[in-house]
Scaffold this motif. Structure first.
Motif, PDB file in Angstrom:
ATOM      1  N   LEU A  43      -1.061 -26.699  -0.548  1.00  0.00           N
ATOM      2  CA  LEU A  43      -1.728 -27.683   0.022  1.00  0.00           C
ATOM      3  C   LEU A  43      -2.140 -28.949  -0.835  1.00  0.00           C
ATOM      4  O   LEU A  43      -2.586 -28.768  -1.822  1.00  0.00           O
ATOM      5  CB  LEU A  43      -2.830 -27.264   0.962  1.00  0.00           C
ATOM      6  CG  LEU A  43      -2.512 -26.232   1.915  1.00  0.00           C
ATOM      7  CD1 LEU A  43      -3.845 -25.818   2.666  1.00  0.00           C
ATOM      8  CD2 LEU A  43      -1.458 -26.689   3.025  1.00  0.00           C
ATOM      9  N   SER A  44      -2.086 -30.226  -0.301  1.00  0.00           N
ATOM     10  CA  SER A  44      -2.507 -31.553  -1.047  1.00  0.00           C
ATOM     11  C   SER A  44      -3.905 -31.316  -0.874  1.00  0.00           C
ATOM     12  O   SER A  44      -4.529 -30.524  -0.168  1.00  0.00           O
ATOM     13  CB  SER A  44      -1.945 -32.626  -0.508  1.00  0.00           C
ATOM     14  OG  SER A  44      -2.526 -33.010   0.630  1.00  0.00           O
ATOM     15  N   ARG A  45      -4.654 -32.170  -1.754  1.00  0.00           N
ATOM     16  CA  ARG A  45      -5.991 -32.199  -1.751  1.00  0.00           C
ATOM     17  C   ARG A  45      -6.694 -32.605  -0.209  1.00  0.00           C
ATOM     18  O   ARG A  45      -7.471 -32.210   0.146  1.00  0.00           O
ATOM     19  CB  ARG A  45      -6.356 -33.485  -2.740  1.00  0.00           C
ATOM     20  CG  ARG A  45      -8.100 -33.445  -3.018  1.00  0.00           C
ATOM     21  CD  ARG A  45      -8.539 -34.719  -3.504  1.00  0.00           C
ATOM     22  NE  ARG A  45     -10.036 -34.660  -3.443  1.00  0.00           N
ATOM     23  CZ  ARG A  45     -10.689 -35.094  -2.650  1.00  0.00           C
ATOM     24  NH1 ARG A  45     -10.191 -35.359  -1.495  1.00  0.00           N
ATOM     25  NH2 ARG A  45     -11.896 -35.144  -2.675  1.00  0.00           N
ATOM     26  N   ASP A  46      -5.849 -33.654   0.267  1.00  0.00           N
ATOM     27  CA  ASP A  46      -6.370 -34.125   1.601  1.00  0.00           C
ATOM     28  C   ASP A  46      -5.987 -32.854   2.694  1.00  0.00           C
ATOM     29  O   ASP A  46      -7.140 -32.846   3.536  1.00  0.00           O
ATOM     30  CB  ASP A  46      -5.500 -35.527   1.995  1.00  0.00           C
ATOM     31  CG  ASP A  46      -6.080 -36.590   1.384  1.00  0.00           C
ATOM     32  OD1 ASP A  46      -7.091 -36.720   0.711  1.00  0.00           O
ATOM     33  OD2 ASP A  46      -4.841 -37.751   1.299  1.00  0.00           O
ATOM     34  N   GLU A  47      -4.912 -32.156   2.380  1.00  0.00           N
ATOM     35  CA  GLU A  47      -4.888 -31.195   3.363  1.00  0.00           C
ATOM     36  C   GLU A  47      -6.064 -29.995   3.009  1.00  0.00           C
ATOM     37  O   GLU A  47      -6.435 -29.415   4.056  1.00  0.00           O
ATOM     38  CB  GLU A  47      -3.435 -30.560   2.975  1.00  0.00           C
ATOM     39  CG  GLU A  47      -2.261 -31.222   3.714  1.00  0.00           C
ATOM     40  CD  GLU A  47      -0.788 -30.744   3.158  1.00  0.00           C
ATOM     41  OE1 GLU A  47      -0.101 -31.124   4.008  1.00  0.00           O
ATOM     42  OE2 GLU A  47      -0.772 -30.261   2.100  1.00  0.00           O
ATOM     43  N   LEU A  48      -6.196 -29.604   1.835  1.00  0.00           N
ATOM     44  CA  LEU A  48      -7.161 -28.837   1.647  1.00  0.00           C
ATOM     45  C   LEU A  48      -8.610 -29.293   2.147  1.00  0.00           C
ATOM     46  O   LEU A  48      -9.481 -28.337   2.620  1.00  0.00           O
ATOM     47  CB  LEU A  48      -7.393 -28.594   0.177  1.00  0.00           C
ATOM     48  CG  LEU A  48      -6.322 -27.716  -0.583  1.00  0.00           C
ATOM     49  CD1 LEU A  48      -6.521 -27.638  -1.904  1.00  0.00           C
ATOM     50  CD2 LEU A  48      -6.600 -26.353  -0.058  1.00  0.00           C
ATOM     51  N   VAL A  49      -9.093 -30.619   2.076  1.00  0.00           N
ATOM     52  CA  VAL A  49     -10.195 -31.059   2.680  1.00  0.00           C
ATOM     53  C   VAL A  49     -10.195 -30.788   4.197  1.00  0.00           C
ATOM     54  O   VAL A  49     -11.298 -30.561   4.800  1.00  0.00           O
ATOM     55  CB  VAL A  49     -10.480 -32.640   2.317  1.00  0.00           C
ATOM     56  CG1 VAL A  49     -11.503 -33.105   3.029  1.00  0.00           C
ATOM     57  CG2 VAL A  49     -10.752 -32.599   0.671  1.00  0.00           C
ATOM     58  N   ALA A  50      -9.021 -31.018   4.795  1.00  0.00           N
ATOM     59  CA  ALA A  50      -8.831 -30.915   6.117  1.00  0.00           C
ATOM     60  C   ALA A  50      -9.196 -29.545   6.682  1.00  0.00           C
ATOM     61  O   ALA A  50     -10.038 -29.168   7.618  1.00  0.00           O
ATOM     62  CB  ALA A  50      -7.584 -31.374   6.932  1.00  0.00           C
TER      63      ALA A  50
ATOM     64  N   VAL B 231     -10.968 -27.062   4.935  1.00  0.00           N
ATOM     65  CA  VAL B 231     -12.223 -27.054   4.808  1.00  0.00           C
ATOM     66  C   VAL B 231     -13.224 -27.312   5.794  1.00  0.00           C
ATOM     67  O   VAL B 231     -14.014 -26.728   6.452  1.00  0.00           O
ATOM     68  CB  VAL B 231     -12.818 -27.444   3.446  1.00  0.00           C
ATOM     69  CG1 VAL B 231     -14.360 -27.376   3.244  1.00  0.00           C
ATOM     70  CG2 VAL B 231     -12.196 -26.693   2.112  1.00  0.00           C
ATOM     71  N   ARG B 232     -13.010 -28.568   6.299  1.00  0.00           N
ATOM     72  CA  ARG B 232     -13.660 -29.057   7.424  1.00  0.00           C
ATOM     73  C   ARG B 232     -13.448 -28.231   8.849  1.00  0.00           C
ATOM     74  O   ARG B 232     -14.076 -28.046   9.599  1.00  0.00           O
ATOM     75  CB  ARG B 232     -13.306 -30.533   7.641  1.00  0.00           C
ATOM     76  CG  ARG B 232     -14.003 -31.412   6.598  1.00  0.00           C
ATOM     77  CD  ARG B 232     -13.654 -32.837   6.921  1.00  0.00           C
ATOM     78  NE  ARG B 232     -14.610 -33.487   6.036  1.00  0.00           N
ATOM     79  CZ  ARG B 232     -13.879 -34.868   5.415  1.00  0.00           C
ATOM     80  NH1 ARG B 232     -12.616 -35.270   5.912  1.00  0.00           N
ATOM     81  NH2 ARG B 232     -14.694 -35.445   4.624  1.00  0.00           N
ATOM     82  N   ARG B 233     -12.108 -27.853   9.050  1.00  0.00           N
ATOM     83  CA  ARG B 233     -11.766 -27.112  10.242  1.00  0.00           C
ATOM     84  C   ARG B 233     -12.499 -25.696  10.031  1.00  0.00           C
ATOM     85  O   ARG B 233     -12.924 -25.325  11.294  1.00  0.00           O
ATOM     86  CB  ARG B 233     -10.176 -26.972  10.266  1.00  0.00           C
ATOM     87  CG  ARG B 233      -9.810 -26.137  11.475  1.00  0.00           C
ATOM     88  CD  ARG B 233      -8.195 -25.739  11.221  1.00  0.00           C
ATOM     89  NE  ARG B 233      -7.730 -25.057  10.270  1.00  0.00           N
ATOM     90  CZ  ARG B 233      -7.756 -23.703  10.800  1.00  0.00           C
ATOM     91  NH1 ARG B 233      -8.038 -23.388  11.836  1.00  0.00           N
ATOM     92  NH2 ARG B 233      -7.541 -22.704   9.827  1.00  0.00           N
ATOM     93  N   LEU B 234     -12.670 -25.008   8.913  1.00  0.00           N
ATOM     94  CA  LEU B 234     -13.182 -24.089   8.623  1.00  0.00           C
ATOM     95  C   LEU B 234     -14.745 -23.984   8.884  1.00  0.00           C
ATOM     96  O   LEU B 234     -15.223 -23.168   9.615  1.00  0.00           O
ATOM     97  CB  LEU B 234     -12.742 -22.935   7.586  1.00  0.00           C
ATOM     98  CG  LEU B 234     -11.315 -22.692   7.250  1.00  0.00           C
ATOM     99  CD1 LEU B 234     -11.166 -22.378   5.772  1.00  0.00           C
ATOM    100  CD2 LEU B 234     -10.872 -21.776   8.352  1.00  0.00           C
TER     101      LEU B 234
END
Length: 91
Positions: A10-17, A19-22
């Motif tokens: 996952l890209s950084r932006d995908e990882l941030v998304a 984390v927010r979802r979790l």
């Protein structure tokens, strides 16, 4: 294969998304109250990427109810000043 190998792709932006979802799912569970504290939580488990049918074993009624009583007693000791939710399920 590690269950979390997908995170490395996952890209950084995908990882941030992610984390927010979790965090949203964890907060929803954390903020549950009243009768919602006692339920089976497939939506919370559904936050995980692996799709499995949980292998849930259900205790016999007397043991199940004793567990409910112990859980409620633990809330009394851990949260002695919590407000009382004096409603029947479904109200």
């Amino acid at each position: 294969m590690d269950l979390d190998d997908d995170l490395g792709r996952l890209s950084r932006d995908e990882l941030v998304a992610e984390v927010r979802r979790l965090r949203t799912g964890i907060r929803e569970h954390r903020d549950s109250s009243g009768h919602d504290l006692c339920w089976h939580h497939p939506r919370l488990w559904g936050l995980l990427p692996e799709r499995v049918e949980p292998d849930v074993a259900v205790p016999p009624w007397p043991r199940f109810l004793r567990g409910c009583v112990r859980y409620r007693e633990s809330l009394d000791s851990q949260l002695p000043d919590a407000p009382v939710h004096d409603r029947e399920y479904g109200e």
